[in-house]
Write a protein that holds these residues in place. Structure first.
Motif, short mmCIF file in Angstrom:
data_model
loop_
_atom_site.label_atom_id
_atom_site.label_comp_id
_atom_site.label_asym_id
_atom_site.label_seq_id
_atom_site.Cartn_x
_atom_site.Cartn_y
_atom_site.Cartn_z
N ALA A 1 0.83 -1.21 0.00
CA ALA A 1 0.00 0.00 0.00
C ALA A 1 0.86 1.25 0.00
N LYS A 2 1.94 1.24 0.80
CA LYS A 2 2.81 2.42 0.86
C LYS A 2 3.44 2.69 -0.49
N LEU A 3 3.89 1.61 -1.17
CA LEU A 3 4.53 1.81 -2.47
C LEU A 3 3.53 2.35 -3.49
N LEU A 4 2.31 1.78 -3.51
CA LEU A 4 1.32 2.23 -4.50
C LEU A 4 0.94 3.69 -4.25
N VAL A 5 0.81 4.10 -2.99
CA VAL A 5 0.49 5.51 -2.67
C VAL A 5 1.61 6.40 -3.16
N MET A 6 2.86 5.98 -2.93
CA MET A 6 4.00 6.79 -3.34
C MET A 6 4.11 6.85 -4.86
N VAL A 7 3.77 5.74 -5.55
CA VAL A 7 3.78 5.75 -7.03
C VAL A 7 2.75 6.75 -7.56
N ASP A 8 1.53 6.75 -6.99
CA ASP A 8 0.50 7.72 -7.43
C ASP A 8 0.96 9.15 -7.18
N SER A 9 1.60 9.37 -6.04
CA SER A 9 2.08 10.72 -5.73
C SER A 9 3.15 11.16 -6.72
N LEU A 10 4.07 10.23 -7.06
CA LEU A 10 5.12 10.56 -8.02
C LEU A 10 4.52 10.80 -9.40
N ARG A 11 3.49 10.03 -9.75
CA ARG A 11 2.84 10.24 -11.07
C ARG A 11 2.23 11.63 -11.15
N ARG A 12 1.65 12.09 -10.04
CA ARG A 12 1.07 13.45 -10.04
C ARG A 12 2.18 14.49 -10.19
N ASP A 13 3.29 14.24 -9.53
CA ASP A 13 4.41 15.18 -9.65
C ASP A 13 4.91 15.25 -11.08
N ILE A 14 5.02 14.08 -11.72
CA ILE A 14 5.51 14.06 -13.11
C ILE A 14 4.52 14.79 -14.02
N ALA A 15 3.23 14.56 -13.77
CA ALA A 15 2.21 15.22 -14.59
C ALA A 15 2.30 16.74 -14.48
N LEU A 16 2.72 17.26 -13.34
CA LEU A 16 2.82 18.70 -13.14
C LEU A 16 4.17 19.26 -13.57
N SER A 17 5.26 18.47 -13.40
CA SER A 17 6.60 19.02 -13.62
C SER A 17 7.10 18.84 -15.05
N VAL A 18 6.67 17.80 -15.76
CA VAL A 18 7.16 17.57 -17.13
C VAL A 18 6.19 18.25 -18.10
N ARG A 19 6.70 19.25 -18.78
CA ARG A 19 5.82 20.07 -19.64
C ARG A 19 5.63 19.47 -21.03
N ASN A 20 6.60 18.73 -21.51
CA ASN A 20 6.48 18.13 -22.84
C ASN A 20 5.46 16.99 -22.76
N PRO A 21 4.32 17.10 -23.47
CA PRO A 21 3.26 16.07 -23.37
C PRO A 21 3.78 14.68 -23.75
N GLU A 22 4.59 14.62 -24.79
CA GLU A 22 5.07 13.30 -25.24
C GLU A 22 5.95 12.64 -24.18
N GLU A 23 6.90 13.44 -23.64
CA GLU A 23 7.80 12.91 -22.60
C GLU A 23 7.03 12.60 -21.32
#
Length: 624
Positions: free
Chosen positions: A193-215
């Motif tokens: 559960a801890k890993l899956l929560v942290m993966v979702d959190s990191l995915r949100r960070d990537i969605a906000l920090s990486v501006r190139n849609p393809e990357e």
């Protein structure tokens, strides 16, 4: 031997033949009765041996499985090749078990319905066991390890994310890797559960920090793939069994217990049959033995009536001869009978005459040996006088020191220990030496050591204690030709060089496997010598001897010893010991030296009691 031939029915031969044939008949009965029981027991023993082999192979299979799970599941080479020596050996053992079960089933001599059912149960359980094991191997191969299987894919996904140039929260990535590692090692669901929560959190960070849609989509796809492979890894782990009480591992444990229970039941049944058969054999043998005893008593009573009287007469006469030490004045009272006992009596008479003649000759030789022995002892006693003559006297010791005492106890007349004193200008050299061996061999070594020390210091003018030991080592090896391997004797030594002063005495100590005890400011101290000895083959021969320097006030005491006192054992085989020896010196060092000597000798005798002295004992105490 008499020429008359004894009557056929009066001779000992006939009487003994009757007795022997009677015993043969009884033994034949015993053999016939026990043969069948032994045959039956051997069948049971073979049956139980076969069961034992099955049990051994089952245990070996479980051991191979354990080794496989412990070693191969974390061995990348296994996943690369897809095969393991543990699995090959396991298959071999399993085939042996199945063959042994077939053999066991075909042995009808001890088998019953319960055993047949147990054998069928073991076959059935082994089939289930093998099916579960194949499933487990499949899951382990799918799960993989490091760069192989699901774990390998998962690692490749996360490595690609970590190596990407785009900004993201590195700390969250570290936490993901930590939870991944914690789950793999500890197999606890909380980390999923801890890993899956942290993966979702990191995915949100990537969605906000990486501006190139393809990357951004590429990074999120990698993270999603990582999460899916991790979830698949978890699924495999759950099927395998996160703990021993889960999954296939738990089924393995249950099946293993059931197989062992069936094997134990077979062993129990066979053991009960074996015990029952042994009890029958025991009772039968007791009956046959009792019959044998009764028959033997009757036969003995019959035979002894014809044997005991002449044999007793001959025996009493022989004892009389022995009691008088085979004196020539005592003759054997012969038995006048025309049978083997009469012949034996004549032979004893001739033998006695020969023995008496030999005793006279032996007595003469014994007197000659005693005379030679006395000469040898006279030589050894003279050697003792020579050895004692070269030792420093009490007057010589007291001429150079304020006070002194010597405890010198050779194990035999002559000793392998010696103490040595040499004065050169303002330097006083004193040593206590323990040579290899005791008695005459040790005494020879002590005289060699004494002569070499006088030569090294007196003639070669070597005054450095460490150098004295080094030269002594070389001289001993040369004197005894030890380079040629003819001899490995040597010696341990405690050597001190004392430079005179007004209030302070400079003591330079060098030791070869010996310790120097000394007092300073009212307390006892010690200096340990080097671990190499003098002469012989030394493991540490390339290591030099070392000097240790003390500055002591006038009135302090030095104790130089061999190991004989500490190594002496008592009736309980306990040594006096070096620690106890040091504690004894600590207790007595404030007494006068004469009183110290008295106390040490009393302690030694009280410890030794009636036990023989084990080694030469030498202790020299000097007051500076």
């Amino acid at each position: 031997m008499p020429t008359d031939t004894p009557s056929k029915f009066r001779s000992l031969k006939f009487k003994l033949e009757v007795t022997f044939l009677s015993f043969l008949l009884l033994m034949g009965c015993i053999i016939m009765v026990t043969f069948w029981f032994d045959y039956r027991r051997s069948e049971i023993d073979e049956f139980m041996s076969l069961v034992g082999k099955i049990n051994f192979n089952v245990v070996k299979i479980q051991s191979l499985e354990k080794d496989f799970f412990s070693n191969e599941t974390i061995n990348p080479e296994y996943y690369r090749k897809g095969d393991s020596p543990y699995l090959k050996e396991r298959k071999k053992r399993l085939r042996e078990v199945l063959q042994q079960l077939q053999t066991l089933e075909n042995r009808k001599e001890i088998s019953n319905l319960a055993i047949q059912m147990d054998i069928a149960d073991i076959r059935r359980l082994l089939v289930r066991y093998e099916t579960r094991f194949d499933s487990l191997i499949l899951l382990i191969n799918l799960r993989g390890f490091k760069d192989f299987g699901v774990e390998g894919r998962m690692r490749r996904y996360i490595h690609r994310i970590e190596s990407s140039p785009f900004p993201f929260d590195k700390e969250k990535m570290l936490m993901i890797r930590r939870y991944e590692k914690d789950f793999i090692i500890r197999k606890e669901k909380i980390y999923i559960a801890k890993l899956l929560v942290m993966v979702d959190s990191l995915r949100r960070d990537i969605a906000l920090s990486v501006r190139n849609p393809e990357e951004r989509d590429k990074m999120i796809a990698l993270l999603t793939s990582y999460r899916d492979t991790f979830t698949q890894l978890v699924t495999y782990e759950e099927k395998i069994g996160l703990k021993k009480g889960d999954g296939l591992l738990q089924e393995f444990s249950v099946l293993s217990l059931e197989i062992q229970k069936s094997i134990d039941h077979i062993q129990k049944e066979a053991t009960e049959k074996s015990l029952a058969l042994k009890e029958r054999i025991k009772l039968t043998l007791i009956g046959v033995v009792l019959l044998c005893i009764v028959s033997n008593i009757l036969l003995s009573l019959f035979v002894t009536q014809y044997l005991s009287k002449p044999v007793r007469k001959l025996s009493n006469s022989i004892h009389k001869v022995i009691k008088n030490n085979f004196s020539e004045s005592i003759k054997l009272e012969q038995v006048k009978s025309n049978d083997e006992i009469g012949w034996l009596s004549n032979d004893f008479a001739k033998m006695l005459e020969t023995v008496q003649n030999n005793i006279a000759q032996i007595q003469l030789q014994s007197d000659q040996i005693a005379h030679s022995q006395e000469k040898i002892m006279d030589s050894i006693r003279y050697g003792q006088q020579i050895q004692e003559a070269v030792l420093p006297t009490e007057e010589e010791l007291n001429a150079f020191f304020e006070d002194s005492f010597v405890i010198y106890k050779p194990q035999k007349l002559v000793s392998g220990d010696f103490y040595w004193l040499f004065r050169k200008k303002r330097r006083t050299f004193i040593a206590v030496v323990d040579c290899t061996g005791h008695g005459v061999p040790g005494a020879f070594m002590s005289m060699i050591g004494h002569t070499l020390l006088n030569k090294i210091v007196g003639q070669s003018k070597i005054y450095d204690p460490a150098m004295i030991l080094e030269v002594l080592h070389i001289e001993i090896k040369n004197a005894l030709h030890q380079q040629e391997g003819k001899n490995s004797d040597g010696m341990d030594i405690c050597l001190c060089c004392i430079d005179d002063g007004t209030d302070q005495k400079i003591v330079t100590f060098a030791g070869a496997k010996r310790t120097l005890y000394y007092t300073k400011n009212g307390k006892l101290h010690l200096l340990k010598g080097d671990k190499r000895g003098i002469g012989g083959r030394q493991k540490s021969e390339n290591q030099p001897f070392n000097n240790q320097v003390l500055s002591l006030r006038k009135g302090e005491i030095l104790y130089l010893t061999t190991d004989g006192f500490a190594d002496q054992n008592n009736a309980a085989r306990e040594k006096f010991g070096s620690l106890r020896f040091a504690q004894t010196l600590e207790q007595v060092h404030r007494q006068s030296l004469s009183r110290q000597k008295e106390i040490l000798e009393r302690f030694f005798e009280a410890h030794k009691q009636k036990e023989p002295q084990r080694d030469d004992v030498t202790i020299v105490g000097i007051k500076l």
